[in-house]
Design a protein around this motif. Structure first.
Motif: not given
Length: 308
Positions: A8-22
């Motif tokens: 599952l990874g990190f939950e509820n990160t739809h809006n911040t997944k680009s920041i997390l990825f970077f």
């Protein structure tokens, strides 16, 4: 029967997944570049052939292994907001994570012994800590990592998974896997307890003992300049030990369920991602010899570009 897991990874990160990825991509690039730099410097410059730097290059390689085992897959999980993985792939990832974790415990123990000899027995240091002993200690560390990580994999291969297949984590760890099993997990739990004694608690006790002797030896030095110089040779290693053991012990003491799940993920990020990135920075920023070597390397590189 479950044939694959869903990480599952990190939950509820739809809006911040680009920041997390970077951020995680940046940390991974930093981990690879700084650790490869230390390996290159130790291999290229003769004045860094001391035992401390020999073990440091092994620690850097181990950090590269740990990061490469986790981060590329985690970046994929962040982008896809979850990822399916086969049982064998999941077990393989867990094996290399265990191998690198156990190996780091032993390498930090060996490095504490090296610092103990350098400060508490300086006259015999060069004769005791020769190249043969360094190679032997490093080989034992890697062999222990390979050997102690195997029993869990053998037991996991014999287990059946027939219920939910969701791993509420960003990598395949032992506790999430055991919680999904339909088999008896008592053997795995027993192996975990038995393994924690030789690769976690005994090294921690040994490191604590060596640093008690190191501190007592430093306090016996008459001049403040001498005390500061002696402490500077082991302060970097002491910081790395505190960060590593602090995060890994906290990670396995915190329950991996309910309200503690998010906290465990945060601590796991510190142990698996931040620690491999910080290790070379701590050693390079607090070690004058490495800093001078880096400056020399950069200067020579600029000189070559000017001539070209």
């Amino acid at each position: 029967m479950v044939r694959e897991f869903w990480i599952l990874g990190f939950e509820n990160t739809h809006n911040t997944k680009s920041i997390l990825f970077f951020l995680f991509l940046l940390s991974y690039v930093s981990t690879l570049s700084t650790n490869f730099m230390i390996i290159l410097l130790v291999s290229a410059y003769r004045h860094l052939n001391a035992p401390m730097y020999f073990f440091l290059s092994h620690l850097s390689f181990n950090d590269i292994l740990l990061s490469t085992t986790i981060v590329p897959e985690m970046l994929h999980i962040i982008l896809r907001e979850g990822c399916a993985t086969s049982l064998s792939r999941c077990f393989t990832q867990f094996y290399f994570i265990s191998l690198s974790g156990i190996n780091e415990c032993f390498l930090l123990t060996v490095m504490s012994y090296d610092r103990y000899l350098a400060i508490c027995n300086p006259l015999r240091y060069s004769t005791i800590m020769d190249l043969k002993l360094c190679i032997l200690l490093a080989s034992i560390s890697w062999a222990c990592g390979i050997a102690f990580a195997l029993p869990h994999i053998v037991l996991l291969q014999k287990m059946t998974f027939c219920g939910p297949n969701i791993i509420y984590h960003f990598y395949c760890d032992l506790l999430p896997l055991l919680s999904l099993s339909c088999s008896d997990t008592s053997a795995n739990e027993m192996v975990s307890v038995l393994n924690s004694i030789p690769f976690l608690f005994l090294p921690f006790i040994f490191i604590s003992g060596t640093y008690i002797n190191i501190i007592l030896a430093i306090l016996r030095i008459s001049t403040s300049a001498g005390r500061q110089k002696a402490f500077s040779t082991c302060s970097s290693h002491l910081i790395v030990v505190c960060v590593f053991y602090g995060t890994i012990m906290f990670n396995y003491l915190v329950p991996s369920e309910g309200q503690f799940l998010g906290l465990q993920k945060m601590v796991s990020v510190c142990y698996t991602i931040l620690t491999p990135m910080l290790n070379p920075l701590i050693y390079s920023l607090r070690n004058e010899e490495i800093k001078r070597t880096i400056m020399t390397f950069i200067f020579l590189k600029k000189q070559r570009k000017m001539y070209i």
